[in-house]
Design an enzyme around this catalytic site. Structure first.
Site, PDB file in Angstrom:
ATOM      1  N   GLU A  77       0.812  -1.202   0.000  1.00  0.00           N
ATOM      2  CA  GLU A  77       0.000   0.000   0.000  1.00  0.00           C
ATOM      3  C   GLU A  77       0.857   1.268   0.000  1.00  0.00           C
ATOM      4  O   GLU A  77       0.558   2.233  -0.703  1.00  0.00           O
ATOM      5  CB  GLU A  77      -0.906   0.004   1.230  1.00  0.00           C
ATOM      6  N   ASP A  78       1.924   1.270   0.772  1.00  0.00           N
ATOM      7  CA  ASP A  78       2.650   2.529   1.027  1.00  0.00           C
ATOM      8  C   ASP A  78       3.983   2.661   0.298  1.00  0.00           C
ATOM      9  O   ASP A  78       4.630   3.682   0.391  1.00  0.00           O
ATOM     10  CB  ASP A  78       2.929   2.675   2.532  1.00  0.00           C
TER      11      ASP A  78
END
Ligand code: MN
Length: 487
Positions: A77-78
């Site tokens: 996600e990051d």
């Protein structure tokens, strides 16, 4: 709160499976590099978060794949990392776990767009693929809740509501009591800070006043059990703040909450549970109506225990919870207890238990089959699986979990789907009730069937469960076909 270091994580893992260490260190380095330069709102380096999540899971003796996935859980996600990168470095299973957790984080229950309903549906149905995704997500949410004070106030409230709506029921349904109670208390402290503080102060005060006699009871019981050669371990357990708060809201007085203070009596085998029960009753008189045998009648989330409430010293009612070590592990960790109980093939055993013993997952599959419309599917899951439940008894004393608002028809389709269409009448606690009677907690339900009886159109309007609705529609369809053919 002090952050967890990699040394603390490896020490925790060393205590149950040292062969995992090299893989864990590799995942740690990989995650640390990927997140480098990122900070949490607390001002700490980002890697402290995945480390804390992996640490929570290591305390449940989580397996290699789970720990590695926990360390990597926010990388997709990051960071620039792709699922394929994780497959190459750590294998397909770890990559799928990370992918599952990432998707679960994107779940939106409140969004009004159809595209989001479709996405939410995909995420919910994937929950059944590997239950370890839920465990990682719960540990992730637990650490985020523990560090929620660094977020803005409206964010704190939103996250707390979401925790109560989705993650508390999920934790309950896989039996993870420790996680569930901590999530409840943390949420309450953000949602209703005044009430939380007041309840906590009152609980602390009562515990302080009761500690003396609880210790005395503990010693008395322990001494008698030792004399009778029943090896035992006894702990004092206080109900969580949220649990007490709920009972206060229902109008109960602090001193009358009978399960507020409990003695947890842990013994080696099932037979010793019943022996201990007899010995405890010989020391302290029980309230007959408060006795419950969850060993022979387990709860629908697999919880097993004997509950008895006795008259303790100083006019206080005290609950004794008698269980084996294995039952105690399952109470604390739920499905995750199998990491410890079945070391060799834990993940397969967990998956099997979830699919066969957890009503939650069985119902999820049925809802998925019934609803083609994504929005209706999501709403039904919310209502049927994450909403409130009632617990009723069959004539054999088996406990059945049904969504709030369920009728005897829901009950009939739940216990005997093949014959439920021949339903004639229901008796609840030995009294005849209407087909759309709304079942209450502890109702004892008996269903009368007859070969000549047919399902009724109006059942469709009152049933709550997808199983009942699906089968009623199917039965009616056959009947109409039959009538059309022969008329
Ligand atoms: Mn996270």
């Amino acid at each position: 709160m002090k952050s967890i270091t990699i040394e603390e994580l490896t020490e925790s893992i060393n205590s149950y499976d040292p062969t995992m260490i090299s893989d864990v260190l590799k995942a740690y380095q990989y995650a640390k590099n990927s997140h480098s330069g990122q900070m949490r709102e607390s001002g700490e380096e980002y890697i402290t978060h995945p480390l804390a999540v992996a640490y929570i899971l290591s305390k449940m003796n989580a397996d290699r794949e789970t720990i590695c996935a926990a360390l990597l859980h926010d990388t997709l996600e990051d960071t620039k990392l792709e699922k394929e990168d994780i497959v190459i470095e750590f294998g397909k299973t770890v990559a799928e776990l990370v992918d599952g957790v990432t998707k679960l984080s994107k779940m939106e229950f409140t969004n009004k767009q159809d595209r989001n309903y479709a996405n939410t549906r995909k995420i919910i149905t994937s929950l059944t693929n590997d239950v370890r995704v839920i465990l990682i997500k719960l540990a992730d949410r637990l650490h985020n809740m523990r560090t929620l004070s660094f977020k803005k106030e409206n964010k704190q409230k939103d996250i707390s509501i979401e925790t109560m709506e989705i993650f508390v029921p999920l934790a309950y349904n896989i039996g993870a009591y420790q996680i569930k109670t901590e999530l409840e208390d943390l949420s309450l402290s953000y949602l209703k800070p005044q009430e939380y503080k007041k309840t906590k102060e009152e609980t602390d005060l009562l515990l302080m006043q009761s500690e003396g006699f609880l210790k005395e009871m503990l010693d008395n019981i322990s001494r008698l059990l030792n004399d009778k050669n029943v090896p035992n371990e006894i702990k004092i357990r206080v109900r969580n703040i949220y649990g007490i708060y709920r009972r206060r809201c229902e109008g109960q007085e602090m001193r009358n909450i009978h399960d507020l203070l409990a003695l947890k009596v842990i013994v080696n085998e099932v037979a010793s549970c019943y022996l201990s029960l007899g010995y405890i009753h010989s020391l302290y008189k029980p309230i007959n109506s408060k006795f419950k045998d969850y060993i022979c009648n387990p709860k629908t989330n697999m919880y097993q225990c004997l509950h008895t409430t006795v008259f303790g010293p100083e006019d206080m009612l005290v609950q004794a919870q008698i269980r084996t070590h294995e039952m105690d592990m399952i109470d604390s960790y739920g499905i995750a207890a199998y990491w410890n109980l079945k070391k060799e093939n834990a993940s397969e055993v967990m998956q099997e238990v979830v699919e066969n013993k957890c009503q939650f997952f069985k119902s999820l599959v049925e809802i998925d089959e019934q609803y083609t419309d994504n929005r209706k599917f999501v709403e039904q899951v919310k209502k049927e699986l994450l909403g409130g439940n009632v617990y009723v008894y069959t004539t054999d004393g088996v406990v059945l979990q049904l969504p709030v608002g369920s009728t005897p028809v829901d009950f009939a389709y739940m216990i005997d789907p093949m014959n439920a269409s021949k339903f004639v009448t229901a008796y609840v606690n030995d009294r005849k009730v209407a087909d759309d009677y709304i079942l209450q907690n502890k109702d004892r339900v008996r269903i009368l069937t007859s070969k000549k009886s047919l399902p009724k159109e109006e059942w469709k309007d009152s049933v709550q469960t997808t199983r009942a609705l699906t089968l009623i529609k199917k039965d009616l369809w056959w009947i109409n076909l039959f009538l059309w053919k022969y008329n």
